[in-house]
Design an enzyme around this catalytic site. Structure first.
Site, PDB file in Angstrom:
ATOM      1  N   ASP A  96       9.535  -2.251   3.833  1.00  0.00           N
ATOM      2  CA  ASP A  96       8.394  -1.760   3.086  1.00  0.00           C
ATOM      3  C   ASP A  96       8.879  -1.487   1.663  1.00  0.00           C
ATOM      4  O   ASP A  96      10.064  -1.201   1.441  1.00  0.00           O
ATOM      5  CB  ASP A  96       7.875  -0.477   3.737  1.00  0.00           C
ATOM      6  CG  ASP A  96       6.875   0.241   2.868  1.00  0.00           C
ATOM      7  OD1 ASP A  96       5.807  -0.338   2.585  1.00  0.00           O
ATOM      8  OD2 ASP A  96       7.177   1.374   2.436  1.00  0.00           O
ATOM      9  N   ALA A  97       7.976  -1.578   0.693  1.00  0.00           N
ATOM     10  CA  ALA A  97       8.387  -1.404  -0.700  1.00  0.00           C
ATOM     11  C   ALA A  97       8.251   0.038  -1.186  1.00  0.00           C
ATOM     12  O   ALA A  97       9.246   0.705  -1.513  1.00  0.00           O
ATOM     13  CB  ALA A  97       7.575  -2.342  -1.598  1.00  0.00           C
ATOM     14  N   TYR A  98       7.023   0.545  -1.214  1.00  0.00           N
ATOM     15  CA  TYR A  98       6.737   1.824  -1.868  1.00  0.00           C
ATOM     16  C   TYR A  98       7.058   3.003  -0.960  1.00  0.00           C
ATOM     17  O   TYR A  98       6.463   3.183   0.084  1.00  0.00           O
ATOM     18  CB  TYR A  98       5.276   1.843  -2.333  1.00  0.00           C
ATOM     19  CG  TYR A  98       5.027   0.781  -3.374  1.00  0.00           C
ATOM     20  CD1 TYR A  98       5.503   0.937  -4.672  1.00  0.00           C
ATOM     21  CD2 TYR A  98       4.382  -0.398  -3.043  1.00  0.00           C
ATOM     22  CE1 TYR A  98       5.324  -0.057  -5.624  1.00  0.00           C
ATOM     23  CE2 TYR A  98       4.186  -1.399  -3.991  1.00  0.00           C
ATOM     24  CZ  TYR A  98       4.661  -1.222  -5.283  1.00  0.00           C
ATOM     25  OH  TYR A  98       4.497  -2.211  -6.223  1.00  0.00           O
ATOM     26  N   SER A 139       4.727  -5.656   2.034  1.00  0.00           N
ATOM     27  CA  SER A 139       4.136  -4.496   1.366  1.00  0.00           C
ATOM     28  C   SER A 139       2.625  -4.603   1.228  1.00  0.00           C
ATOM     29  O   SER A 139       2.060  -5.695   1.155  1.00  0.00           O
ATOM     30  CB  SER A 139       4.755  -4.356  -0.029  1.00  0.00           C
ATOM     31  OG  SER A 139       4.125  -3.327  -0.771  1.00  0.00           O
ATOM     32  N   ASN A 140       1.991  -3.424   1.133  1.00  0.00           N
ATOM     33  CA  ASN A 140       0.578  -3.353   0.785  1.00  0.00           C
ATOM     34  C   ASN A 140       0.337  -3.729  -0.675  1.00  0.00           C
ATOM     35  O   ASN A 140      -0.789  -4.025  -1.064  1.00  0.00           O
ATOM     36  CB  ASN A 140       0.054  -1.934   1.011  1.00  0.00           C
ATOM     37  CG  ASN A 140      -0.294  -1.658   2.456  1.00  0.00           C
ATOM     38  OD1 ASN A 140      -0.458  -2.570   3.259  1.00  0.00           O
ATOM     39  ND2 ASN A 140      -0.404  -0.388   2.806  1.00  0.00           N
ATOM     40  N   ARG A 199      -0.266   9.861  -4.065  1.00  0.00           N
ATOM     41  CA  ARG A 199       0.260   9.057  -2.960  1.00  0.00           C
ATOM     42  C   ARG A 199      -0.627   9.163  -1.723  1.00  0.00           C
ATOM     43  O   ARG A 199      -0.923   8.159  -1.063  1.00  0.00           O
ATOM     44  CB  ARG A 199       1.686   9.518  -2.635  1.00  0.00           C
ATOM     45  CG  ARG A 199       2.309   8.822  -1.427  1.00  0.00           C
ATOM     46  CD  ARG A 199       2.410   7.319  -1.627  1.00  0.00           C
ATOM     47  NE  ARG A 199       3.205   6.697  -0.566  1.00  0.00           N
ATOM     48  CZ  ARG A 199       3.292   5.397  -0.358  1.00  0.00           C
ATOM     49  NH1 ARG A 199       2.604   4.561  -1.135  1.00  0.00           N
ATOM     50  NH2 ARG A 199       4.054   4.910   0.592  1.00  0.00           N
TER      51      ARG A 199
END
Length: 219
Positions: free
Chosen positions: A9-11, A116-117, A40
């Site tokens: 996942d990125a964030y 990622s989203n 967030r």
């Protein structure tokens, strides 16, 4: 045990989602931490609602919407900071161990990717700013499906891209709900529990829980 593919996942996992507000903490004021937390929280909430409603809106738009809501929830934060905070979000700091961990995985022969989203454009900016593009085999975005995690179709992007069964994939995320979705899909999952949060999904447990990515290559 090494897996064939390591997906991140990125964030919140590779990139520190609170780095944007922290960069301007003095200008945002005494409630900077609250602004960042609400930003967030709403960013994620909006993605879930859009998925369930079948009304896709890309992640950058949701990031902007979430910040606007955060300013309304935290009225002490000056709205004049909006563009500077968004610019900072485009180039978030990577966590300090990221480059070393990705390098170790690549040196061991694993394929490495992001799932990622985030939309493709924002992910590419973040990857470039973090200087990790050369350590990735691919950057996979939900934007190609017009929906969000934790729907199974999102995780299937990985197995389709790398032509592997789910058990060949080690999936790493700091988001416990994301780990739950990936576990249900059949990935081996690693929860990067940076804040020491309690477990919420005992029926969809991670294979490993770590406080950072540092221990991943041997986990």
């Amino acid at each position: 045990m090494m897996h064939k593919v390591y997906v991140f996942d990125a964030y919140g996992t590779l990139f520190d989602v609170h780095a944007a507000v922290r960069k301007y903490k003095d200008d945002v004021g005494p409630d900077a931490d609250q602004l960042s937390a609400v930003w967030r929280q709403k960013q994620l909430e909006y993605s879930w609602v859009r998925s369930l409603a079948g009304r896709y809106r890309d992640f950058w738009a949701l990031t902007e919407d979430a910040l606007d809501t955060a300013f309304r929830v935290v009225p002490t934060a000056p709205r004049g900071m909006r563009e500077r905070l968004l610019d900072a979000y485009r180039e978030l700091d990577a966590y300090p161990e990221v480059i070393d961990v990705l390098t170790q995985l690549r040196d061991a022969g694993a394929q490495v990717a992001i799932l990622s989203n985030g939309n493709q454009a924002m992910l590419e900016l973040a990857v470039k700013a973090a200087r990790i593009g050369g350590l990735l085999d691919d950057i996979l975005s939900v934007d190609s499906l017009k929906t969000y995690k934790p729907l199974p179709a999102v995780y299937e992007l990985v197995t389709t891209r790398f032509r592997v069964f789910p058990e060949a994939v080690s999936f790493q995320s700091s988001n416990r709900w994301d780990v739950a979705g990936a576990t249900a899909f059949g990935f081996r999952t690693v929860w990067i529990n940076r804040g020491g949060a309690p477990d919420e999904y005992s029926d969809m447990p991670p294979a490993v829980t770590l406080s950072s990515l540092k221990g991943l290559p041997t986990a």
